[in-house]
Design a protein around this motif. Structure first.
Motif, PDB file in Angstrom:
ATOM      1  N   LEU A   7       0.825  -1.209   0.000  1.00 26.20           N
ATOM      2  CA  LEU A   7       0.000   0.000   0.000  1.00 26.20           C
ATOM      3  C   LEU A   7       0.861   1.262   0.000  1.00 26.20           C
ATOM      4  O   LEU A   7       0.540   2.239  -0.683  1.00 26.20           O
ATOM      5  CB  LEU A   7      -0.950   0.004   1.192  1.00 26.20           C
ATOM      6  N   ASP A   8       1.944   1.235   0.757  1.00 25.32           N
ATOM      7  CA  ASP A   8       2.865   2.376   0.777  1.00 25.32           C
ATOM      8  C   ASP A   8       3.461   2.611  -0.611  1.00 25.32           C
ATOM      9  O   ASP A   8       3.584   3.750  -1.058  1.00 25.32           O
ATOM     10  CB  ASP A   8       3.986   2.163   1.791  1.00 25.32           C
ATOM     11  N   GLU A   9       3.829   1.551  -1.280  1.00 28.29           N
ATOM     12  CA  GLU A   9       4.397   1.658  -2.623  1.00 28.29           C
ATOM     13  C   GLU A   9       3.351   2.200  -3.603  1.00 28.29           C
ATOM     14  O   GLU A   9       3.654   3.062  -4.433  1.00 28.29           O
ATOM     15  CB  GLU A   9       4.909   0.285  -3.095  1.00 28.29           C
ATOM     16  N   LEU A  10       2.118   1.707  -3.500  1.00 29.31           N
ATOM     17  CA  LEU A  10       1.049   2.216  -4.362  1.00 29.31           C
ATOM     18  C   LEU A  10       0.788   3.700  -4.102  1.00 29.31           C
ATOM     19  O   LEU A  10       0.582   4.473  -5.043  1.00 29.31           O
ATOM     20  CB  LEU A  10      -0.239   1.412  -4.140  1.00 29.31           C
ATOM     21  N   GLN A  11       0.819   4.094  -2.839  1.00 29.03           N
ATOM     22  CA  GLN A  11       0.613   5.502  -2.488  1.00 29.03           C
ATOM     23  C   GLN A  11       1.728   6.367  -3.051  1.00 29.03           C
ATOM     24  O   GLN A  11       1.484   7.447  -3.564  1.00 29.03           O
ATOM     25  CB  GLN A  11       0.533   5.667  -0.966  1.00 29.03           C
ATOM     26  N   ARG A  12       2.947   5.900  -2.983  1.00 29.90           N
ATOM     27  CA  ARG A  12       4.098   6.640  -3.522  1.00 29.90           C
ATOM     28  C   ARG A  12       3.945   6.826  -5.030  1.00 29.90           C
ATOM     29  O   ARG A  12       4.145   7.925  -5.560  1.00 29.90           O
ATOM     30  CB  ARG A  12       5.401   5.914  -3.205  1.00 29.90           C
ATOM     31  N   LYS A  13       3.548   5.755  -5.714  1.00 29.42           N
ATOM     32  CA  LYS A  13       3.362   5.827  -7.165  1.00 29.42           C
ATOM     33  C   LYS A  13       2.213   6.768  -7.531  1.00 29.42           C
ATOM     34  O   LYS A  13       2.313   7.535  -8.493  1.00 29.42           O
ATOM     35  CB  LYS A  13       3.106   4.437  -7.741  1.00 29.42           C
ATOM     36  N   LEU A  14       1.141   6.711  -6.752  1.00 28.84           N
ATOM     37  CA  LEU A  14      -0.002   7.595  -6.994  1.00 28.84           C
ATOM     38  C   LEU A  14       0.397   9.058  -6.811  1.00 28.84           C
ATOM     39  O   LEU A  14       0.050   9.915  -7.627  1.00 28.84           O
ATOM     40  CB  LEU A  14      -1.148   7.244  -6.055  1.00 28.84           C
ATOM     41  N   ASN A  15       1.140   9.347  -5.745  1.00 28.99           N
ATOM     42  CA  ASN A  15       1.597  10.714  -5.502  1.00 28.99           C
ATOM     43  C   ASN A  15       2.488  11.205  -6.641  1.00 28.99           C
ATOM     44  O   ASN A  15       2.401  12.362  -7.049  1.00 28.99           O
ATOM     45  CB  ASN A  15       2.339  10.809  -4.174  1.00 28.99           C
ATOM     46  N   GLU A  16       3.327  10.343  -7.162  1.00 24.49           N
ATOM     47  CA  GLU A  16       4.204  10.701  -8.271  1.00 24.49           C
ATOM     48  C   GLU A  16       3.378  11.010  -9.527  1.00 24.49           C
ATOM     49  O   GLU A  16       3.643  11.986 -10.223  1.00 24.49           O
ATOM     50  CB  GLU A  16       5.186   9.568  -8.544  1.00 24.49           C
ATOM     51  N   ARG A  17       2.376  10.177  -9.800  1.00 21.23           N
ATOM     52  CA  ARG A  17       1.510  10.411 -10.965  1.00 21.23           C
ATOM     53  C   ARG A  17       0.740  11.717 -10.821  1.00 21.23           C
ATOM     54  O   ARG A  17       0.572  12.475 -11.782  1.00 21.23           O
ATOM     55  CB  ARG A  17       0.538   9.251 -11.151  1.00 21.23           C
ATOM     56  N   LYS A  18       0.256  12.005  -9.598  1.00 13.84           N
ATOM     57  CA  LYS A  18      -0.455  13.259  -9.344  1.00 13.84           C
ATOM     58  C   LYS A  18       0.465  14.455  -9.591  1.00 13.84           C
ATOM     59  O   LYS A  18       0.056  15.444 -10.191  1.00 13.84           O
ATOM     60  CB  LYS A  18      -0.964  13.313  -7.902  1.00 13.84           C
ATOM     61  N   ARG A  19       1.694  14.365  -9.104  1.00 16.29           N
ATOM     62  CA  ARG A  19       2.659  15.443  -9.256  1.00 16.29           C
ATOM     63  C   ARG A  19       2.943  15.713 -10.736  1.00 16.29           C
ATOM     64  O   ARG A  19       2.958  16.852 -11.183  1.00 16.29           O
ATOM     65  CB  ARG A  19       3.943  15.095  -8.503  1.00 16.29           C
ATOM     66  N   LYS A  20       3.109  14.645 -11.517  1.00 17.28           N
ATOM     67  CA  LYS A  20       3.368  14.791 -12.947  1.00 17.28           C
ATOM     68  C   LYS A  20       2.156  15.388 -13.669  1.00 17.28           C
ATOM     69  O   LYS A  20       2.308  16.250 -14.540  1.00 17.28           O
ATOM     70  CB  LYS A  20       3.744  13.448 -13.566  1.00 17.28           C
ATOM     71  N   ALA A  21       0.961  14.943 -13.299  1.00 13.33           N
ATOM     72  CA  ALA A  21      -0.255  15.462 -13.926  1.00 13.33           C
ATOM     73  C   ALA A  21      -0.443  16.939 -13.599  1.00 13.33           C
ATOM     74  O   ALA A  21      -0.820  17.738 -14.459  1.00 13.33           O
ATOM     75  CB  ALA A  21      -1.469  14.655 -13.467  1.00 13.33           C
TER      76      ALA A  21
END
Length: 64
Positions: A8-22
């Protein structure tokens, strides 16, 4: 094997990265639209136009 919390932590990190890029992409798009609509000759000219808008002015006063 990774625990569920680690996954879940890894998924959250990836989601935050995608949000930042968007968000970055959207800000760049808005910046280009502003630059085109402002008909400024340079980036500095467009930036000076923002200085006259109260929302973008930096003042010494801070709201209470």
């Amino acid at each position: 094997m990774a625990s569920e919390l680690e996954k879940l932590d890894e998924l959250q990190r990836k989601l935050n990265e995608r949000k930042r890029k968007a968000r970055t992409k959207e800000y760049q798009k808005l910046g280009r639209e502003f630059y085109q609509k402002s008909q400024a000759k340079t980036f500095a000219g467009a930036h000076q136009m923002l200085d006259h808008i109260p929302m973008f002015q930096q003042s010494a006063k801070k709201p209470i």
